[in-house]
Write a protein that holds these residues in place. Sequence first.
Motif, PDB file in Angstrom:
ATOM      1  N   TRP A  15     -55.323  85.626  15.049  1.00 54.40           N
ATOM      2  CA  TRP A  15     -54.404  86.151  16.100  1.00 54.40           C
ATOM      3  C   TRP A  15     -54.949  85.963  17.510  1.00 54.40           C
ATOM      4  CZ3 TRP A  15     -56.541  89.727  19.266  1.00 54.40           C
ATOM      5  CH2 TRP A  15     -57.673  90.433  18.826  1.00 54.40           C
ATOM      6  N   LEU A  16     -56.305  85.753  17.636  1.00 52.92           N
ATOM      7  CA  LEU A  16     -56.904  85.658  18.972  1.00 52.92           C
ATOM      8  C   LEU A  16     -56.453  84.399  19.698  1.00 52.92           C
ATOM      9  CD1 LEU A  16     -58.790  87.120  20.881  1.00 52.92           C
ATOM     10  CD2 LEU A  16     -60.703  85.862  19.885  1.00 52.92           C
ATOM     11  N   ALA A  17     -56.207  83.296  18.976  1.00 52.86           N
ATOM     12  CA  ALA A  17     -55.764  82.063  19.622  1.00 52.86           C
ATOM     13  C   ALA A  17     -54.373  82.237  20.218  1.00 52.86           C
ATOM     14  CB  ALA A  17     -55.777  80.926  18.605  1.00 52.86           C
ATOM     15  N   THR A  18     -53.502  82.917  19.457  1.00 52.13           N
ATOM     16  CA  THR A  18     -52.145  83.167  19.978  1.00 52.13           C
ATOM     17  C   THR A  18     -52.176  84.060  21.219  1.00 52.13           C
ATOM     18  OG1 THR A  18     -51.294  82.954  17.717  1.00 52.13           O
ATOM     19  CG2 THR A  18     -49.864  84.018  19.358  1.00 52.13           C
ATOM     20  N   PHE A  19     -53.054  85.059  21.184  1.00 53.29           N
ATOM     21  CA  PHE A  19     -53.160  85.976  22.338  1.00 53.29           C
ATOM     22  C   PHE A  19     -53.676  85.250  23.583  1.00 53.29           C
ATOM     23  CE2 PHE A  19     -55.632  89.009  24.856  1.00 53.29           C
ATOM     24  CZ  PHE A  19     -54.660  89.951  25.129  1.00 53.29           C
ATOM     25  N   ALA A  20     -54.697  84.372  23.366  1.00 50.25           N
ATOM     26  CA  ALA A  20     -55.239  83.639  24.511  1.00 50.25           C
ATOM     27  C   ALA A  20     -54.195  82.703  25.107  1.00 50.25           C
ATOM     28  CB  ALA A  20     -56.475  82.865  24.064  1.00 50.25           C
ATOM     29  N   ASP A  21     -53.426  82.012  24.241  1.00 44.54           N
ATOM     30  CA  ASP A  21     -52.363  81.144  24.762  1.00 44.54           C
ATOM     31  C   ASP A  21     -51.335  81.936  25.567  1.00 44.54           C
ATOM     32  OD1 ASP A  21     -53.616  79.053  23.597  1.00 44.54           O
ATOM     33  OD2 ASP A  21     -52.360  79.047  21.789  1.00 44.54           O
ATOM     34  N   LEU A  22     -50.975  83.115  25.059  1.00 44.87           N
ATOM     35  CA  LEU A  22     -49.988  83.939  25.762  1.00 44.87           C
ATOM     36  C   LEU A  22     -50.506  84.385  27.122  1.00 44.87           C
ATOM     37  CD1 LEU A  22     -47.275  85.408  25.752  1.00 44.87           C
ATOM     38  CD2 LEU A  22     -48.397  87.302  24.571  1.00 44.87           C
ATOM     39  N   MET A  23     -51.772  84.795  27.220  1.00 47.66           N
ATOM     40  CA  MET A  23     -52.345  85.215  28.499  1.00 47.66           C
ATOM     41  C   MET A  23     -52.409  84.061  29.483  1.00 47.66           C
ATOM     42  SD  MET A  23     -52.871  88.453  28.378  1.00 47.66           S
ATOM     43  CE  MET A  23     -51.343  88.470  27.420  1.00 47.66           C
ATOM     44  N   SER A  24     -52.737  82.865  28.970  1.00 50.84           N
ATOM     45  CA  SER A  24     -52.794  81.690  29.849  1.00 50.84           C
ATOM     46  C   SER A  24     -51.412  81.376  30.413  1.00 50.84           C
ATOM     47  CB  SER A  24     -53.346  80.493  29.088  1.00 50.84           C
ATOM     48  OG  SER A  24     -54.650  80.760  28.620  1.00 50.84           O
ATOM     49  N   LEU A  25     -50.395  81.444  29.565  1.00 47.42           N
ATOM     50  CA  LEU A  25     -49.029  81.180  30.035  1.00 47.42           C
ATOM     51  C   LEU A  25     -48.590  82.214  31.063  1.00 47.42           C
ATOM     52  CD1 LEU A  25     -47.294  80.170  26.667  1.00 47.42           C
ATOM     53  CD2 LEU A  25     -47.890  78.663  28.587  1.00 47.42           C
ATOM     54  N   LEU A  26     -48.915  83.488  30.823  1.00 47.63           N
ATOM     55  CA  LEU A  26     -48.540  84.524  31.793  1.00 47.63           C
ATOM     56  C   LEU A  26     -49.242  84.321  33.126  1.00 47.63           C
ATOM     57  CD1 LEU A  26     -48.492  87.767  29.580  1.00 47.63           C
ATOM     58  CD2 LEU A  26     -46.530  86.597  30.623  1.00 47.63           C
ATOM     59  N   MET A  27     -50.535  83.927  33.095  1.00 45.96           N
ATOM     60  CA  MET A  27     -51.256  83.695  34.345  1.00 45.96           C
ATOM     61  C   MET A  27     -50.627  82.541  35.117  1.00 45.96           C
ATOM     62  SD  MET A  27     -55.252  82.777  34.999  1.00 45.96           S
ATOM     63  CE  MET A  27     -55.003  81.129  34.340  1.00 45.96           C
ATOM     64  N   CYS A  28     -50.308  81.445  34.401  1.00 53.06           N
ATOM     65  CA  CYS A  28     -49.665  80.307  35.065  1.00 53.06           C
ATOM     66  C   CYS A  28     -48.303  80.701  35.649  1.00 53.06           C
ATOM     67  CB  CYS A  28     -49.508  79.157  34.067  1.00 53.06           C
ATOM     68  SG  CYS A  28     -51.063  78.460  33.502  1.00 53.06           S
ATOM     69  N   PHE A  29     -47.583  81.555  34.942  1.00 46.21           N
ATOM     70  CA  PHE A  29     -46.260  81.980  35.413  1.00 46.21           C
ATOM     71  C   PHE A  29     -46.366  82.766  36.719  1.00 46.21           C
ATOM     72  CE2 PHE A  29     -42.904  85.244  35.348  1.00 46.21           C
ATOM     73  CZ  PHE A  29     -41.801  84.420  35.487  1.00 46.21           C
TER      74      PHE A  29
END
Length: 294
Positions: A15-29
């Motif tokens: 689950w940590l990979a999915t969480f990291a991807d989500l945080m990266s997308l939110l930061m870029c947004f």
Amino acid sequence: MADECPKCPDGLPPWLATFADLMSLLMCFFVLLLSFAEIDAARFKKMAESMKDAFGVQREIPVMDVVKGTSVVMQEFSPGKPEPTPIEELRQQTTDVEQDFLQSEDQRSEAEDQQDLDIDMAKAAMQAQIEEEVKEQAEELQEMLDGEISEGLLDVETEDTKIIIRIQEKGSFPSGRATLNPDFFEVISKITDVIANTPGKIIVAGHTDNIPISTRRFRSNWELSSARAVTVVHAMLSNAAIDEGRFLIQGYADSQPLVVNDTSENRATNRRVELVIQRGEDEDSGEVIKASEQ
């Protein structure tokens, strides 16, 4: 011994990979949203003025160093201007132009004060000159009417810029009537000769005592006092050199006594017709002949 050591887990939880991807997308947004943001110059100026008033800032500090562009991310290059953009350069309110304006306002105020002072001084000088002329004219009248004044028929006095000639009832009017005695026309003629060459408005006011009158001719002392004033004016207008537009007729009855109406002598003093030559500001008021009755 090696078989007894616990086995270490391989890698991170799934689950940590999915969480990291989500945080990266939110930061870029949010970075993308921040790059699209623009500063409203008008709102920034209002905020700067509020802070200036709160902290009492008096000196001029350009704020162009704070706002170099309208984009938060790109300070040196502005992709566009927000609407509205009232000015290119924001400054504090106390600018050189406003300081010059304030100085010019102070100078203008000082000039107006000086002008008012000059006007007041000119008025005071004119007032003093008029009072001096009034005294000279009153002395001339007293010399011409010395005999009548000695007999108690007339009184002449001054009050500021006024010459007051009091015609007593004695010798001028019969009791309770508004017809001049024939012998008194000569006195009126002397007065008119001087007044005709004296500038100013002429107020002719009739006065009576407090004894009521009610006859077929006069219903009250108001009518008697007004009628006597009118009679004096008609006698003066026999001299063509005097302008009838200078006259103002008034009737006061017993409302303005000189002395208390408690004796026959005092009541005789209050029965009079006053000629007031008014100089000064009211001199050219343009009043015409009027009869004042209650």
